[in-house]
Design a protein around this motif. Structure first.
Motif, PDB file in Angstrom:
ATOM      1  N   THR A   1      -7.186   1.685  -1.019  1.00 43.77           N
ATOM      2  CA  THR A   1      -6.522   2.711  -0.282  1.00 43.77           C
ATOM      3  C   THR A   1      -7.249   2.868   1.183  1.00 43.77           C
ATOM      4  O   THR A   1      -6.359   3.317   2.238  1.00 43.77           O
ATOM      5  CB  THR A   1      -6.779   4.185  -0.862  1.00 43.77           C
TER       6      THR A   1
ATOM      7  N   ARG B   1      -4.816   1.158   3.749  1.00 42.20           N
ATOM      8  CA  ARG B   1      -3.663   1.740   3.844  1.00 42.20           C
ATOM      9  C   ARG B   1      -3.125   1.952   5.462  1.00 42.20           C
ATOM     10  O   ARG B   1      -4.033   2.045   6.203  1.00 42.20           O
ATOM     11  CB  ARG B   1      -3.135   2.963   3.439  1.00 42.20           C
TER      12      ARG B   1
ATOM     13  N   HIS C   1       0.059  -3.243  -5.145  1.00 43.59           N
ATOM     14  CA  HIS C   1      -1.064  -2.477  -4.533  1.00 43.59           C
ATOM     15  C   HIS C   1      -2.174  -2.643  -5.638  1.00 43.59           C
ATOM     16  O   HIS C   1      -2.186  -2.407  -6.743  1.00 43.59           O
ATOM     17  CB  HIS C   1      -0.716  -0.929  -4.543  1.00 43.59           C
TER      18      HIS C   1
ATOM     19  N   HIS D   1       0.886  -1.374   0.202  1.00 45.33           N
ATOM     20  CA  HIS D   1       0.181  -0.099  -0.107  1.00 45.33           C
ATOM     21  C   HIS D   1       1.006   1.245  -0.015  1.00 45.33           C
ATOM     22  O   HIS D   1       0.362   2.315  -0.086  1.00 45.33           O
ATOM     23  CB  HIS D   1      -0.987  -0.096   1.100  1.00 45.33           C
TER      24      HIS D   1
END
Length: 287
Positions: free
Chosen positions: A156, A159, A152, A145
């Motif tokens: 998000t 993260r 990735h 991330h």
């Protein structure tokens, strides 16, 4: 994540974050992106404020044969929970979670689900703290991330804002100590997996890694600019000091390294004073 049957939370889509963090402990079953059900628990910070957006959640990734209800994991959560909310979970093949342990490979999906849940509960700042196998998982997860990550997948919401890796290996297939030779027997031999299942309450996958996942030392360079702390005991019986030093060197000066005098391996050896320092570092580093 979306709500699923029997109180499950799945990883398909993230619900809007809560406006106010829960004030009481929660238990949930989370669904990973590869379809494994993971048991997880949330404990609010004992000194929690009403400012959810500025509050910190620490997600704890336990070591091999651990689990969220193991006494040493509860102790870790208790110390870290003095100033932050804490999410604990059992990796696949451990405790009440489904699936089988892949000993650090697909476990990144389990951590993904736990971090996403922390954000769904309203926490804008999330730090991961991993021990031994969990220490390798938080490194790989942060690399996936990170801005430079190659694996990735655009998730998000999973993260992290700060990463702490305790007692982690630098490289795979290490057999340089007697405890690691015993662990390899446990993981690779049918008789060992029987001992793992019935003696250690850990269900271990029988297949070899294919492909072999990125090693911790390969992952570390991809983590920056996310703050990274590496913690290791100078009496660790599993991984000698060349492991944390390799990890720190691979960071190119980005990682902070704490070598703890007299400390052994992972959660069992982490004193409350050290855990409190880790919690303080995470709170400061996560911004």
């Amino acid at each position: 994540m979306s709500s699923g049957p029997a109180g499950q939370v799945t990883g398909s889509s993230l619900r809007p974050p809560l406006e106010t963090a829960p004030r009481a402990p929660l238990r949930r079953f989370l669904r990973t992106v590869d379809g494994v059900t993971i048991e997880a628990a949330y404990d609010p910070a004992r000194g929690a404020s009403d400012d959810v957006g500025g509050s910190l959640a620490i997600v704890v990734a336990h070591g091999f044969t651990g689990g969220l209800d193991r006494p040493h994991v509860r102790r870790v959560a208790g110390v870290l929970g003095r100033d932050a909310a804490v999410v604990t979970f059992s990796f696949r093949g451990h405790g009440g979670s489904g699936g089988r342990s892949t000993v650090g490979d697909r476990e990144v999906h389990d951590l993904d689900a736990a971090v996403e849940w922390a954000r769904e509960l309203g926490h804008a700042r999330v730090a991961t703290v991993g021990f031994s196998m969990g220490g390798s998982v938080v490194l790989r997860h942060a690399a996936m991330h990170g801005e430079a990550g190659r694996e990735h997948e655009g998730r998000t919401e999973a993260r992290t804002d700060a990463v702490v890796s305790v007692s982690a290996p630098a490289r795979w297939y290490y057999r340089g100590t007697a405890p690691m030779r015993r662990l390899h027997w446990l993981v690779t031999r049918p008789a060992g997996r029987v001992v793992g299942r019935y003696g250690l309450r850990t269900r271990i996958h029988s297949r070899d890694w294919d492909p072999v996942p990125s090693s911790p030392v390969e992952s570390v360079p991809l983590i920056a600019p996310t703050p990274l702390l590496i913690v290791h005991g100078d009496q660790d019986g599993y991984f000698p000091l060349d492991h944390p030093r390799m990890l720190a060197e691979a960071s190119g000066g980005h990682a902070e390294l704490w070598v703890e005098h007299g400390m052994g391996h992972a959660e069992h050896a982490a004193r409350d004073e050290l855990l409190a320092r880790i919690g303080a570092w995470a709170g400061s580093a996560a911004g």
